[in-house]
Structure formats: C-alpha cells, structure tokens
Design a protein around this motif. Structure first.
Motif: not given
Length: 116
Positions: A23-38
C-alpha cells in the motif's frame, strides 16, 4: 448453528503484512496485521532478548531476518512504546505455568523459506 459468531473480519482486521507493505506509505491501517512468517516478525528482536533473559528459546529456531517493510517495523515500535508508557509489558502475558515443549513440525520448511 451460530452464524453471527463466524464471519469475515471488518475493514483491515487480519491484513497480511505483504498486502500492507504494498500500500502507499500514506495509507492508514484500520485494523490488525498478521505476520505469517515467524522469521521476519517485527517483534522478534525484542521477544528473543526477553526469552534469552529468561533462559528460554523460541520454538522456531531458524534464521531470523529483518522485516522487509520498515513502515511496519516503525508501526510496531511505536505501538510497543505506547504500551510501555501505558504500563503494559510483555511479561504480563507470560503464563504462570509453562505449556511444555512445543514441537514445530515445519521448522525445516520455515528455515528453507527464510533462507532461500
């Protein structure tokens, strides 16, 4: 039987890190992020240091790499810092009783994915 208990998450909840990184750097995040690789999770450096101090090891023992999206690393550090200021520490979430040894059957697969 309970259709209201299972369904899609609203908005950005459960976004995958690779999707957010595009996503563009200016895009906001309105939730959570899942990081699938440990092996590239932004919190790994702090988690490994905490485990080491406690004489423990992480259940995933492969090669660790920095996360490829600096924006997500910065977001994690900002949220972590805010939590500490609010008096919330990772140690508050350590169970009183250990779960016991955790077998990771796919460790070789993860290690291969992280290194090549």
């Amino acid at each position: 039987r309970h259709p209201k208990l299972v369904g899609p998450l609203p908005g950005d909840w459960g976004s995958i890190d690779a999707e957010v990184a595009l996503r563009p750097a200016r895009a906001s995040l309105g939730g959570s992020v899942h990081f699938p690789s440990p092996y590239i999770q932004p919190h790994a450096v702090r988690a490994l240091a905490r485990l080491s101090r406690a004489g423990q090891a992480h259940c995933h023992d492969g090669v660790r790499l920095p996360h490829y999206c600096a924006r997500l690393v910065d977001l994690f550090e900002a949220e972590y810092g805010a939590a500490l200021v609010a008096g919330v520490t990772p140690e508050q979430y350590v169970p009183e009783k250990e779960f016991g040894p955790v077998a990771v059957g796919d460790a070789a697969v993860w290690a291969g994915a992280a290194t090549g």
